[in-house]
Motif scaffolding. Structure first.
Motif, mmCIF file in Angstrom:
data_model
loop_
_atom_site.group_PDB
_atom_site.id
_atom_site.type_symbol
_atom_site.label_atom_id
_atom_site.label_comp_id
_atom_site.label_asym_id
_atom_site.label_seq_id
_atom_site.Cartn_x
_atom_site.Cartn_y
_atom_site.Cartn_z
ATOM 1 N N GLY A 22 0.822 -1.201 0.000
ATOM 2 C CA GLY A 22 0.000 0.000 0.000
ATOM 3 C C GLY A 22 0.857 1.253 0.000
ATOM 4 O O GLY A 22 2.058 1.214 -0.296
ATOM 5 N N ILE A 23 0.251 2.384 0.356
ATOM 6 C CA ILE A 23 0.966 3.658 0.326
ATOM 7 C C ILE A 23 2.211 3.616 1.200
ATOM 8 O O ILE A 23 3.295 4.028 0.784
ATOM 9 N N GLY A 24 2.074 3.121 2.440
ATOM 10 C CA GLY A 24 3.211 3.125 3.357
ATOM 11 C C GLY A 24 4.384 2.331 2.829
ATOM 12 O O GLY A 24 5.518 2.819 2.769
ATOM 13 N N GLY A 25 4.136 1.086 2.416
ATOM 14 C CA GLY A 25 5.213 0.238 1.935
ATOM 15 C C GLY A 25 5.846 0.747 0.660
ATOM 16 O O GLY A 25 7.071 0.761 0.514
ATOM 17 N N LEU A 26 5.025 1.198 -0.291
ATOM 18 C CA LEU A 26 5.560 1.670 -1.562
ATOM 19 C C LEU A 26 6.332 2.973 -1.402
ATOM 20 O O LEU A 26 7.328 3.205 -2.090
ATOM 21 N N THR A 27 5.873 3.847 -0.495
ATOM 22 C CA THR A 27 6.583 5.110 -0.285
ATOM 23 C C THR A 27 7.971 4.856 0.282
ATOM 24 O O THR A 27 8.957 5.487 -0.131
ATOM 25 N N VAL A 28 8.078 3.925 1.226
ATOM 26 C CA VAL A 28 9.399 3.564 1.746
ATOM 27 C C VAL A 28 10.248 2.952 0.635
ATOM 28 O O VAL A 28 11.427 3.273 0.475
ATOM 29 N N ALA A 29 9.645 2.081 -0.176
ATOM 30 C CA ALA A 29 10.393 1.409 -1.237
ATOM 31 C C ALA A 29 10.925 2.388 -2.273
ATOM 32 O O ALA A 29 12.000 2.188 -2.835
ATOM 33 N N ALA A 250 1.093 -3.843 6.022
ATOM 34 C CA ALA A 250 -0.064 -4.585 5.522
ATOM 35 C C ALA A 250 -1.388 -3.945 5.909
ATOM 36 O O ALA A 250 -2.445 -4.516 5.650
ATOM 37 N N GLY A 251 -1.351 -2.779 6.546
ATOM 38 C CA GLY A 251 -2.575 -2.061 6.861
ATOM 39 C C GLY A 251 -3.085 -2.308 8.267
ATOM 40 O O GLY A 251 -2.581 -3.158 9.006
ATOM 41 N N ALA A 252 -4.116 -1.562 8.629
ATOM 42 C CA ALA A 252 -4.626 -1.585 9.999
ATOM 43 C C ALA A 252 -5.257 -2.914 10.378
ATOM 44 O O ALA A 252 -5.344 -3.242 11.558
ATOM 45 N N VAL A 253 -5.695 -3.692 9.388
ATOM 46 C CA VAL A 253 -6.310 -4.987 9.678
ATOM 47 C C VAL A 253 -5.273 -6.101 9.665
ATOM 48 O O VAL A 253 -5.193 -6.915 10.590
ATOM 49 N N HIS A 254 -4.433 -6.144 8.629
ATOM 50 C CA HIS A 254 -3.543 -7.288 8.474
ATOM 51 C C HIS A 254 -2.186 -7.128 9.157
ATOM 52 O O HIS A 254 -1.523 -8.131 9.430
ATOM 53 N N SER A 255 -1.739 -5.915 9.452
ATOM 54 C CA SER A 255 -0.483 -5.776 10.194
ATOM 55 C C SER A 255 -0.589 -6.379 11.595
ATOM 56 O O SER A 255 0.296 -7.135 12.013
ATOM 57 N N PRO A 256 -1.648 -6.086 12.373
ATOM 58 C CA PRO A 256 -1.765 -6.771 13.666
ATOM 59 C C PRO A 256 -1.983 -8.271 13.516
ATOM 60 O O PRO A 256 -1.534 -9.056 14.363
ATOM 61 N N GLN A 257 -2.643 -8.691 12.434
ATOM 62 C CA GLN A 257 -2.819 -10.124 12.192
ATOM 63 C C GLN A 257 -1.460 -10.805 12.035
ATOM 64 O O GLN A 257 -1.204 -11.862 12.633
ATOM 65 N N ASP A 491 2.598 1.801 8.188
ATOM 66 C CA ASP A 491 1.281 2.038 7.608
ATOM 67 C C ASP A 491 0.374 2.739 8.609
ATOM 68 O O ASP A 491 0.810 3.179 9.672
ATOM 69 N N VAL A 492 -0.902 2.826 8.279
ATOM 70 C CA VAL A 492 -1.861 3.576 9.089
ATOM 71 C C VAL A 492 -2.145 2.914 10.430
ATOM 72 O O VAL A 492 -2.780 3.526 11.295
ATOM 73 N N SER A 493 -1.689 1.681 10.627
ATOM 74 C CA SER A 493 -1.958 0.996 11.892
ATOM 75 C C SER A 493 -1.289 1.691 13.070
ATOM 76 O O SER A 493 -1.732 1.533 14.211
ATOM 77 N N VAL A 494 -0.229 2.467 12.833
ATOM 78 C CA VAL A 494 0.502 3.068 13.950
ATOM 79 C C VAL A 494 -0.033 4.435 14.359
ATOM 80 O O VAL A 494 0.425 5.005 15.344
ATOM 81 N N TRP A 495 -0.985 4.982 13.626
ATOM 82 C CA TRP A 495 -1.543 6.265 14.046
ATOM 83 C C TRP A 495 -2.217 6.096 15.405
ATOM 84 O O TRP A 495 -3.018 5.177 15.593
ATOM 85 N N PRO A 496 -1.943 6.958 16.363
ATOM 86 C CA PRO A 496 -2.622 6.832 17.658
ATOM 87 C C PRO A 496 -4.078 7.266 17.608
ATOM 88 O O PRO A 496 -4.924 6.712 18.302
#
Length: 531
Positions: A22-29, A250-257, A491-496
């Motif tokens: 997604g945006i987070g991974g591709l921007t780092v890449a 992997a996003g807010a759903v799959h990163s914690p998974q 990714d967006v999972s780390v936003w408080p």
């Protein structure tokens, strides 16, 4: 873009591995050419994409009459941004400042602004279109060179959009000429993250593993050394080694998974499924947030033709617009069908005269009483309502339906694995309206439509919160997972907190840019070690 459609990677050892495209991974890449140069191309980079597009994870909203919905996920290159209308909007400065005040130095508005600008390239709208649609805009906070192109999208029919603006102005809603300046309340037209000439996005060449799922991060002691991954629809297991670390995106759903499958998360949950515990980290999968969507449909005696509904109801008009878009990248389909970029963003004080009572109600709640059973009671960081930031917004697409959003919910939910199979559905509890203040906020935005609330609008976030451990945090201000080495979240999972905007993509780009800095810095240090 290079893709690999089979499971045999060109090699099994890489510099970094990104789980998620997604945006987070591709921007780092995108910043990795700097890293590869510093490492003298010691090893290449790999992005492992999660799986098929638009997969829906079913879940039940217990506070909305046990209704079952699906979590909307863009499981494709570009992630959720590909199904989120491509809108690009920064959020109010005060909301980013609240991230920093929580104990995350360097994450306030002033610190993030250079990273916003690094990822943006503004293209002004056509002057004739601007005048016809009553649009005002400012370029003071924009830049002219960057990786992500911003453009002012063409609304479906300018004269109708202009009437929306005139109606809002007649109600005393002020125009915000520069909604990306750190204050985006009032009336404005949302930008989109597409090239103004081609109406497309593009990426650098990367090695992409498609139709694969990262099933876990591999650890040596408590250091991330690689990933295990599987082909979607099979039980075949493969692995790849990361010399310098793993970046989860992997996003807010799959990163914690992925973390929970890897043995990182609430100890009781992991032990109940027989997963060896690498680290007991109770905050993993908590603090789940999304924004409520309340569509309001009107019966028009006579609407202007064409309008947004014409794309769905008039086969001839849709065919004409599709041909126009394919040939010239113009027309109604320059926006995602059924969406609108006419936005009104509202302060709490503008929404209701009873705002003091709402704040008192929020302050009176016991955080622990609002959490699902077994969750960490410290995960609600604070009950907040900002006086200088939006709590709701209105979007109109020129059709019969107007979307009203509650963009700053106080309720929190959870993400939990339900088995040891990466392909099984998750237990997702949105927790919608568990905080009674949210019910009052919804009623303040619009009365009498509770049965019509559609909770998920694909703005999921915050399940691996960047916050102190005592508040249920999972990562520190460098996005490193507490208690582990070599594992970052991007990714967006780390936003408080969920930034209160009609589109989260701009924040995701800026955060990805900021995450890449320590990765580049540490890689240069590693290069010196290798040399």
């Amino acid at each position: 873009m290079l893709e690999s459609s089979n499971l045999m990677l060109p090699r099994t050892t890489y510099n970094f591995i990104i789980a998620g495209g997604g945006i987070g991974g591709l921007t780092v890449a995108i910043d990795w050419p700097k890293i590869r140069t510093a490492l003298i191309f010691l090893v290449a980079s790999v992005v492992i994409e999660y799986g098929p597009i638009n997969k829906g994870e079913p879940y039940i909203l217990v506070h909305l009459n046990n209704a079952t919905y699906s979590v909307l996920i863009g499981q494709c290159i570009g992630g959720g941004s590909t199904v989120n209308a491509m809108f690009l909007q920064r959020c109010p400065a005060v909301d980013y400042d609240s991230w920093e005040a929580l104990g995350n130095p360097g994450w306030g508005w002033n610190s993030l602004l250079p990273y916003f600008k690094r990822s943006e390239n503004f293209t002004a709208p056509n002057p004739a279109f601007t005048q016809q649609s009553n649009i005002t805009h400012s370029t003071m906070s924009m830049v002219s060179t960057a990786q992500c192109t911003q453009a002012m999208p063409h609304t479906l029919i300018p004269e109708v959009a202009g009437r929306f603006w005139n109606a809002a102005l007649a109600l005393g809603i002020p125009i915000d000429p520069d909604p990306n300046s750190g204050k985006n309340t009032g009336l404005f037209t949302s930008l989109k993250a597409l090239n103004a000439g081609t109406e497309t996005r593009s990426y650098l060449k990367l090695l992409i593993m498609i139709d694969t799922a990262v099933s876990k991060v591999l650890f040596k002691d408590k250091t991330a050394v690689g990933v295990e991954y599987r082909l979607v629809g099979t039980n075949q297991v493969f692995s790849a080694t990361a010399c310098n670390g793993v970046i989860s995106a992997a996003g807010a759903v799959h990163s914690p998974q992925i973390l929970q499958f890897s043995g990182v998360g609430p100890k009781a949950l992991l032990q109940s499924l027989g997963i060896p515990v690498v680290l007991d980290l109770p905050g993993v999968g908590t603090n789940f947030q999304d924004q409520l969507n309340m569509p309001v449909t009107y019966n028009f005696t006579s609407n202007v033709f064409p309008n947004a509904d014409s794309l769905q109801n008039n086969v001839t008009f849709f065919a004409e617009q599709l041909a126009l878009y394919n040939s010239a990248h113009q027309g109604a389909l320059t926006l995602t069908a059924q969406t609108g970029n006419n936005i009104v963003s509202l302060y709490l004080k503008e929404t209701t005269s009873n705002w003091k009572a709402l704040i008192a109600l929020a302050a009176s709640q016991d955080p622990a009483s609002l959490l699902p059973p077994g969750s960490d009671p410290t995960q609600i960081l604070q009950l907040y309502i900002s006086y200088s930031s939006a709590i709701g917004s209105i979007s109109w697409n020129t059709g019969a339906t107007t979307s009203v959003y509650q963009v700053k919910p106080l309720s929190r939910g959870t993400i939990k694995i339900n088995s040891t199979n990466i392909f099984d559905n998750l237990l997702v509890d949105f927790g919608a309206l568990t905080d009674p203040t949210d019910i009052e906020l919804v009623l303040a935005l619009i009365r009498g439509i509770r049965a019509q609330i559609n909770p998920p609008i694909a703005h999921e976030c915050c399940t691996l919160s960047m916050a102190p451990l005592k508040y249920g945090g999972v990562v520190d201000s460098d996005r490193l997972v507490y208690g582990l080495k070599g594992l970052r979240e991007a990714d967006v999972s780390v936003w408080p907190f969920s930034p209160p905007g009609s589109a989260p993509s701009a924040t995701a780009y800026a955060v990805g840019e900021k995450v890449s800095d320590p990765v580049v810095r540490e890689s240069r240090h590693i290069w010196l070690t290798f040399k």
